[in-house]
Design a protein around this motif. Structure first.
Motif, PDB file in Angstrom:
ATOM      1  N   PRO A 180     -11.708  13.374  11.034  1.00 32.01           N
ATOM      2  CA  PRO A 180     -12.758  12.516  10.466  1.00 32.01           C
ATOM      3  C   PRO A 180     -14.178  12.984  10.815  1.00 32.01           C
ATOM      4  O   PRO A 180     -15.073  12.954   9.971  1.00 32.01           O
ATOM      5  N   VAL A 181     -14.396  13.454  12.047  1.00 32.64           N
ATOM      6  CA  VAL A 181     -15.728  13.922  12.429  1.00 32.64           C
ATOM      7  C   VAL A 181     -16.150  15.131  11.584  1.00 32.64           C
ATOM      8  O   VAL A 181     -17.319  15.261  11.215  1.00 32.64           O
ATOM      9  N   ASP A 182     -15.202  15.994  11.236  1.00 36.65           N
ATOM     10  CA  ASP A 182     -15.503  17.160  10.400  1.00 36.65           C
ATOM     11  C   ASP A 182     -15.928  16.725   8.999  1.00 36.65           C
ATOM     12  O   ASP A 182     -16.871  17.274   8.421  1.00 36.65           O
ATOM     13  N   VAL A 183     -15.214  15.734   8.471  1.00 34.69           N
ATOM     14  CA  VAL A 183     -15.535  15.204   7.140  1.00 34.69           C
ATOM     15  C   VAL A 183     -16.922  14.558   7.153  1.00 34.69           C
ATOM     16  O   VAL A 183     -17.717  14.741   6.227  1.00 34.69           O
ATOM     17  N   ALA A 184     -17.227  13.817   8.222  1.00 34.62           N
ATOM     18  CA  ALA A 184     -18.547  13.185   8.343  1.00 34.62           C
ATOM     19  C   ALA A 184     -19.650  14.239   8.417  1.00 34.62           C
ATOM     20  O   ALA A 184     -20.719  14.073   7.821  1.00 34.62           O
ATOM     21  N   GLU A 185     -19.396  15.341   9.118  1.00 35.63           N
ATOM     22  CA  GLU A 185     -20.375  16.430   9.192  1.00 35.63           C
ATOM     23  C   GLU A 185     -20.615  17.034   7.817  1.00 35.63           C
ATOM     24  O   GLU A 185     -21.755  17.280   7.427  1.00 35.63           O
ATOM     25  N   GLN A 186     -19.531  17.257   7.077  1.00 39.59           N
ATOM     26  CA  GLN A 186     -19.642  17.848   5.736  1.00 39.59           C
ATOM     27  C   GLN A 186     -20.469  16.988   4.785  1.00 39.59           C
ATOM     28  O   GLN A 186     -21.150  17.507   3.916  1.00 39.59           O
ATOM     29  N   THR A 187     -20.364  15.675   4.957  1.00 41.22           N
ATOM     30  CA  THR A 187     -21.048  14.760   4.035  1.00 41.22           C
ATOM     31  C   THR A 187     -22.389  14.273   4.590  1.00 41.22           C
ATOM     32  O   THR A 187     -23.052  13.455   3.964  1.00 41.22           O
ATOM     33  N   GLY A 188     -22.779  14.772   5.769  1.00 44.38           N
ATOM     34  CA  GLY A 188     -24.091  14.452   6.316  1.00 44.38           C
ATOM     35  C   GLY A 188     -24.225  13.063   6.905  1.00 44.38           C
ATOM     36  O   GLY A 188     -25.347  12.549   7.023  1.00 44.38           O
ATOM     37  N   ASN A 189     -23.122  12.453   7.279  1.00 46.68           N
ATOM     38  CA  ASN A 189     -23.165  11.114   7.880  1.00 46.68           C
ATOM     39  C   ASN A 189     -23.319  11.255   9.400  1.00 46.68           C
ATOM     40  O   ASN A 189     -22.361  11.130  10.163  1.00 46.68           O
ATOM     41  N   LEU A 190     -24.551  11.512   9.813  1.00 50.68           N
ATOM     42  CA  LEU A 190     -24.819  11.876  11.199  1.00 50.68           C
ATOM     43  C   LEU A 190     -24.558  10.754  12.185  1.00 50.68           C
ATOM     44  O   LEU A 190     -24.152  11.015  13.323  1.00 50.68           O
TER      45      LEU A 190
END
Length: 125
Positions: free
Chosen positions: A106-116
């Motif tokens: 999930p953290v990788d997906v959040a990084e990809q979508t810019g949800n810092l």
């Protein structure tokens, strides 16, 4: 009258919390699969924290992967940036280390979508 998984997942997907509550009270299994192999918590709008709470309180499994992508509801919340729902899922034992079919957490997906804010929160795990 008998109600089924199709009705429950449709109510969850459309954010109809009252209908979800009714169907659960009628005995529809919160972890039952619709014709696409998905459960109510997998299809719900991740921004609907009250609905997520209702499903989780009734025993929804936050770690069931999507049959096509391997994404869990936590991946979906991370991708869409809904931090409140993400925190709730973790409170109900969602695994922050779960990987999807692309080996992304999930953290990788959040990084990809810019949800810092989500990245910052998930980096604690």
């Amino acid at each position: 009258m008998m109600y089924d998984a199709e009705e429950l997942t449709k109510a969850a997907a459309t954010g109809n919390t009252v209908r979800v509550q009714f169907l659960l009270s009628e005995g529809v299994n919160v972890n039952s699969f619709n014709r696409f192999g998905r459960t109510p918590i997998q299809v719900m709008m991740m921004g609907n924290t009250p609905l997520a709470h209702l499903l989780l309180e009734h025993g929804a499994d936050p770690n069931l992967p999507d049959p096509g992508t391997g994404s869990t509801p936590l991946h979906d919340a991370a991708r869409t940036g809904f931090l409140d729902t993400l925190k709730l899922l973790i409170h109900f034992s969602a695994d922050p280390k779960a990987t999807d079919n692309n080996n992304l957490r999930p953290v990788d997906v959040a990084e990809q979508t810019g949800n810092l804010d989500v990245v910052e929160f998930l980096n604690r795990f």
